[in-house]
Design a protein around this motif. Structure first.
Motif, PDB file in Angstrom:
ATOM      1  N   GLY A 146       3.172  -5.821  -4.465  1.00  0.00           N
ATOM      2  CA  GLY A 146       3.898  -6.886  -3.554  1.00  0.00           C
ATOM      3  C   GLY A 146       3.700  -6.310  -2.139  1.00  0.00           C
ATOM      4  N   PHE A 147       3.212  -5.121  -1.816  1.00  0.00           N
ATOM      5  CA  PHE A 147       3.297  -4.632  -0.409  1.00  0.00           C
ATOM      6  C   PHE A 147       1.615  -3.874  -0.187  1.00  0.00           C
ATOM      7  N   LEU A 148       1.402  -3.104  -0.695  1.00  0.00           N
ATOM      8  CA  LEU A 148       0.063  -2.497  -0.439  1.00  0.00           C
ATOM      9  C   LEU A 148      -1.152  -3.369  -0.755  1.00  0.00           C
ATOM     10  N   ASN A 149      -1.477  -4.061  -1.801  1.00  0.00           N
ATOM     11  CA  ASN A 149      -2.559  -4.676  -2.045  1.00  0.00           C
ATOM     12  C   ASN A 149      -2.741  -5.596  -1.076  1.00  0.00           C
ATOM     13  N   PRO A 150      -1.557  -6.781  -0.911  1.00  0.00           N
ATOM     14  CA  PRO A 150      -1.841  -7.710   0.076  1.00  0.00           C
ATOM     15  C   PRO A 150      -2.098  -7.241   1.730  1.00  0.00           C
ATOM     16  N   ASN A 151      -1.477  -6.306   1.715  1.00  0.00           N
ATOM     17  CA  ASN A 151      -1.517  -5.593   3.508  1.00  0.00           C
ATOM     18  C   ASN A 151      -2.928  -5.102   3.389  1.00  0.00           C
ATOM     19  N   PHE A 152      -3.594  -4.469   2.581  1.00  0.00           N
ATOM     20  CA  PHE A 152      -4.962  -3.895   2.603  1.00  0.00           C
ATOM     21  C   PHE A 152      -5.750  -4.937   2.739  1.00  0.00           C
TER      22      PHE A 152
END
Length: 279
Positions: A146-152
């Protein structure tokens, strides 16, 4: 001529402080957390020791550093209209050096109320066989997916959309595994991190080694996942390199200055690995 690391803000105001040592063979952009932060004078940082290693090898390189201690990947992505995106437009880099994800994990373990973050509240619970059982798997999935993958993905897409740096390699820090211990960077002000999180969630100290090993396996797996299906994204083989600290040490021990940052000996081991790739 010599290799230089300079903050982006300083380079904007006083570029001659770096350029006087040029012309530079290569230019790198460093972004991320305290492992990259040039201002992290208390514990040192990778770019400082990387420039030292370049100089030892007789190389003349420039590292423009826009990283910040305590930075999370979520905040980097949220402020991409700031330093990161701006600097991608200014220069052509031979590589972007990124250290991110570690703080997101640590904040998720430390900053929430007991049992509401990445860790289970173990107060009154039976002692599990493995410390990794203290990780709330639903919170882990939420953090990574929910956070790391989309932000990267947002950072990577911005790099590939840059006219100057569409083909620039992106090198990812894979960290190394620390030892949870009461070793702050600045006593009473900064850290310790894991030690605080584990105590807040009432986790028995006998479980700390296996819990830390499990968490940093998860961090590495998350970072490794960012390279899948993306061209020009490379993983730096930095895990299993540093000598662990003593669990009872409250200061520099092994290759670690404090709980989660290397000391000078540790940084030099890490910098040598990065310098080999950047050669």
């Amino acid at each position: 001529m010599t290799s230089v690391v300079i903050t982006g803000s300083r380079y904007l105001v006083r570029p001659e402080q770096a350029d006087q040592f040029g012309p530079f063979e290569k230019t790198f952009l460093a972004e991320g957390d305290s492992w990259m932060d040039a201002s992290a004078a208390v514990q040192g940082s990778l770019p400082y020791y990387l420039a030292e290693e370049f100089n030892r090898r007789g190389k003349t390189h420039l590292i423009i550093n826009i990283s910040t201690s305590g930075q999370t990947l979520q905040r980097i992505s949220a402020t991409m209209s700031g330093d990161y995106l701006w600097w991608l437009k200014q220069l052509r880099y031979d590589a972007v050096l990124l250290s991110a994800g570690g703080n997101d994990f640590i904040d998720a373990a430390r900053d929430e109320a007991a049992g509401e973050g990445l860790l289970r509240d173990m107060q009154g619970q039976p002692l599990p066989a493995d410390g990794y059982e203290c990780v709330r798997q639903e919170a882990l999935r939420s953090l990574v997916d929910g956070f790391l993958n989309p932000n990267f993905a947002a950072m990577y897409d911005a790099l590939r959309a840059s006219s100057r740096n569409a083909g620039t390699p992106l090198l990812l820090n894979c960290y190394d595994t620390p030892v949870a211990r009461n070793a702050p960077a600045i006593p009473g002000l900064v850290g310790p991190w894991l030690w605080t999180a584990y105590r807040s969630n009432h986790i028995d100290p006998s479980l700390w080694p296996s819990l830390t090993q499990g968490l940093f396996r998860d961090i590495k797996a998350a970072v490794e996942g960012w390279a899948i299906g993306r061209t020009g994204v490379e993983l730096m083989p930095t895990t299993g390199v540093l000598t662990p600290a003593s669990p009872d040490a409250t200061g520099s021990s092994g290759d670690w200055k404090n709980e989660i940052h290397p000391n000078a000996r540790g940084w030099r081991k890490q910098a040598s690995i990065w310098a080999d790739r950047l050669a």
